[in-house]
Structures are given as structure tokens and as C-alpha cells.
Motif scaffolding. Structure first.
Motif, PDB file in Angstrom:
ATOM      1  N   THR A 168       0.850  -1.182   0.000  1.00  0.00           N
ATOM      2  CA  THR A 168       0.000   0.000   0.000  1.00  0.00           C
ATOM      3  C   THR A 168       0.890   1.237   0.000  1.00  0.00           C
ATOM      4  O   THR A 168       1.835   1.324   0.784  1.00  0.00           O
ATOM      5  CB  THR A 168      -0.934   0.041   1.225  1.00  0.00           C
ATOM      6  OG1 THR A 168      -0.139  -0.038   2.409  1.00  0.00           O
ATOM      7  CG2 THR A 168      -1.921  -1.098   1.203  1.00  0.00           C
ATOM      8  N   ILE A 169       0.576   2.162  -0.877  1.00  0.00           N
ATOM      9  CA  ILE A 169       1.353   3.391  -1.000  1.00  0.00           C
ATOM     10  C   ILE A 169       0.695   4.442  -0.117  1.00  0.00           C
ATOM     11  O   ILE A 169      -0.491   4.740  -0.279  1.00  0.00           O
ATOM     12  CB  ILE A 169       1.389   3.877  -2.473  1.00  0.00           C
ATOM     13  CG1 ILE A 169       1.881   2.773  -3.385  1.00  0.00           C
ATOM     14  CG2 ILE A 169       2.236   5.122  -2.604  1.00  0.00           C
ATOM     15  CD1 ILE A 169       3.261   2.258  -3.078  1.00  0.00           C
ATOM     16  N   VAL A 170       1.454   5.007   0.813  1.00  0.00           N
ATOM     17  CA  VAL A 170       0.938   6.070   1.670  1.00  0.00           C
ATOM     18  C   VAL A 170       0.949   7.342   0.840  1.00  0.00           C
ATOM     19  O   VAL A 170       2.011   7.817   0.433  1.00  0.00           O
ATOM     20  CB  VAL A 170       1.804   6.220   2.938  1.00  0.00           C
ATOM     21  CG1 VAL A 170       1.286   7.344   3.802  1.00  0.00           C
ATOM     22  CG2 VAL A 170       1.828   4.922   3.715  1.00  0.00           C
ATOM     23  N   ARG A 171      -0.238   7.855   0.569  1.00  0.00           N
ATOM     24  CA  ARG A 171      -0.375   9.004  -0.316  1.00  0.00           C
ATOM     25  C   ARG A 171      -0.253  10.301   0.477  1.00  0.00           C
ATOM     26  O   ARG A 171      -0.691  10.406   1.613  1.00  0.00           O
ATOM     27  CB  ARG A 171      -1.737   8.954  -1.014  1.00  0.00           C
ATOM     28  CG  ARG A 171      -1.984   7.688  -1.819  1.00  0.00           C
ATOM     29  CD  ARG A 171      -1.099   7.566  -3.036  1.00  0.00           C
ATOM     30  NE  ARG A 171      -1.495   8.455  -4.092  1.00  0.00           N
ATOM     31  CZ  ARG A 171      -2.390   8.169  -5.024  1.00  0.00           C
ATOM     32  NH1 ARG A 171      -2.979   7.004  -5.030  1.00  0.00           N
ATOM     33  NH2 ARG A 171      -2.698   9.047  -5.933  1.00  0.00           N
ATOM     34  N   LYS A 172       0.356  11.301  -0.178  1.00  0.00           N
ATOM     35  CA  LYS A 172       0.493  12.624   0.404  1.00  0.00           C
ATOM     36  C   LYS A 172      -0.489  13.578  -0.239  1.00  0.00           C
ATOM     37  O   LYS A 172      -0.885  13.380  -1.389  1.00  0.00           O
ATOM     38  CB  LYS A 172       1.915  13.153   0.192  1.00  0.00           C
ATOM     39  CG  LYS A 172       2.976  12.487   1.005  1.00  0.00           C
ATOM     40  CD  LYS A 172       4.290  13.190   0.779  1.00  0.00           C
ATOM     41  CE  LYS A 172       5.396  12.596   1.595  1.00  0.00           C
ATOM     42  NZ  LYS A 172       6.674  13.261   1.336  1.00  0.00           N
ATOM     43  N   GLU A 173      -0.848  14.607   0.489  1.00  0.00           N
ATOM     44  CA  GLU A 173      -1.718  15.622  -0.050  1.00  0.00           C
ATOM     45  C   GLU A 173      -0.884  16.562  -0.917  1.00  0.00           C
ATOM     46  O   GLU A 173       0.260  16.874  -0.599  1.00  0.00           O
ATOM     47  CB  GLU A 173      -2.352  16.388   1.101  1.00  0.00           C
ATOM     48  CG  GLU A 173      -3.505  17.259   0.706  1.00  0.00           C
ATOM     49  CD  GLU A 173      -4.169  17.891   1.903  1.00  0.00           C
ATOM     50  OE1 GLU A 173      -4.796  18.930   1.733  1.00  0.00           O
ATOM     51  OE2 GLU A 173      -4.037  17.340   3.013  1.00  0.00           O
TER      52      GLU A 173
END
Length: 177
Positions: A168-173
């Protein structure tokens, strides 16, 4: 005490395992693998399984006990069923294709990326955005998958790149106005 090291490694049907000194050999339908166990660990065959024990209670011997048992389990599992890693490609225009034994990747660079599969590893591309790396040796399969992923690691803003299927890729704003 190693909880993993206490359990003997079961040898499934269709696999023949032998212990000669510190060398453990396993033959199965997928092939043959060998592992040389460290001298601080004692290996022996016991009723349908391979038992691993430390030679003494030193910290070094106990630390290599569980690792040796896991390595033996990996070679037994590898010759019986094999290992597989799945990779996914995300991004507009990103795709993979096989050209003989060579993997061709389009990953947004000005050139195509080519990867030659090492001996004992098979790479298949069921879909243009999916890569399956399979083989007998767990370490080699993981290394090949990591090298393919390294060509374009997933970035945290849009998630573009090559990632493991279960990752799972931790997404940034993004930027705010």
C-alpha cells in the motif's frame, strides 16, 4: 529459546531431503536446492522432518538457530511449490511486455527499460500492467522483484510507478492554494 527453531521442518511427499554434515539438500518436482548450515547449529533428520538445534547456549549459536531453520524450510518449500512475487504498474502509458526472455518496460523515461531474467527465474506478463516473478529460490525471486521495482519506485503523490501487489502506497496531499 527460539520458538521457530524448536519445530522440525516437515518434508512433504514428493520431496526427498538429505543431511550430509552441515549441508542440507532437497530435491522435488521443481528442482534441487542446497543450503550449508552454520557450524554453530546442529542439523539432523528425524522421522519425516529436519530438526535444527544450537550446539551450545551462546548468543551467536542461538541467533543463527531460527534463521537456519527458516532457510531449510524455504528450500523445502521452493522445490515442492516454488515462490512467486506479483508486481503492479500504475501510471498513464506505463506498461510491460516480454520479448523472449527479456522484460521490456515503458516507465515514462525517454527510452525503454530492458531487464534480462537470471537463470532459474521466470517472468510472465499476464496483463500489460502486471508482472509475475516466479522461481524456486525465495531470495532470488525477491531480489529480481526488487530490481524491477527499483526502475521506477512508486511516488507518494499520484502513486505512479512499479509496486508490489500487496503493497500500500501512503499518499500525500498535494499543494494547497
Amino acid at each position: 529459546m527460539s520458538r521457530i527453531g524448536k519445530k522440525p521442518v516437515p518434508v512433504p511427499q514428493g520431496v526427498t531431503a538429505s543431511v550430509e554434515g552441515q549441508t542440507v539438500t532437497a530435491k522435488g518436482p521443481k528442482g534441487e536446492l542446497k543450503f550449508v548450515v552454520n557450524d554453530e547449529v546442529l542439523v539432523k533428520m528425524e522421522d519425516g522432518g529436519i530438526a535444527v538445534d544450537p550446539r551450545d547456549q551462546s548468543k551467536d549459536a542461538r541467533s543463527k538457530w531460527g534463521m537456519s531453520r527458516t532457510q531449510i524450510q524455504n528450500i523445502v518449500q521452493g522445490v515442492s511449490g516454488g515462490f512467486e512475487k506479483r508486481l503492479e504498474i500504475n501510471g498513464v502509458g506505463y506498461r510491460a511486455a516480454m520479448q523472449g526472455k527479456r522484460l521490456q518496460l515503458s516507465l515514462g523515461y525517454s527510452h525503454e527499460v530492458h531487464y534480462e531474467a537470471p537463470e532459474g527465474v521466470t517472468i510472465t506478463v499476464p496483463k500489460p500492467t502486471e508482472i509475475v516473478v516466479a522461481g524456486v529460490d525465495k531470495q532470488v525471486v525477491g531480489q529480481v522483484a526488487a530490481e524491477i521495482r527499483e526502475f521506477r519506485s512508486p511516488e507518494p503523490y499520484k502513486g505512479k510507478g512499479v509496486k508490489y501487489a500487496d503493497e500500500t502506497i501512503v499518499r500525500k496531499e498535494g499543494k494547497k492554494k
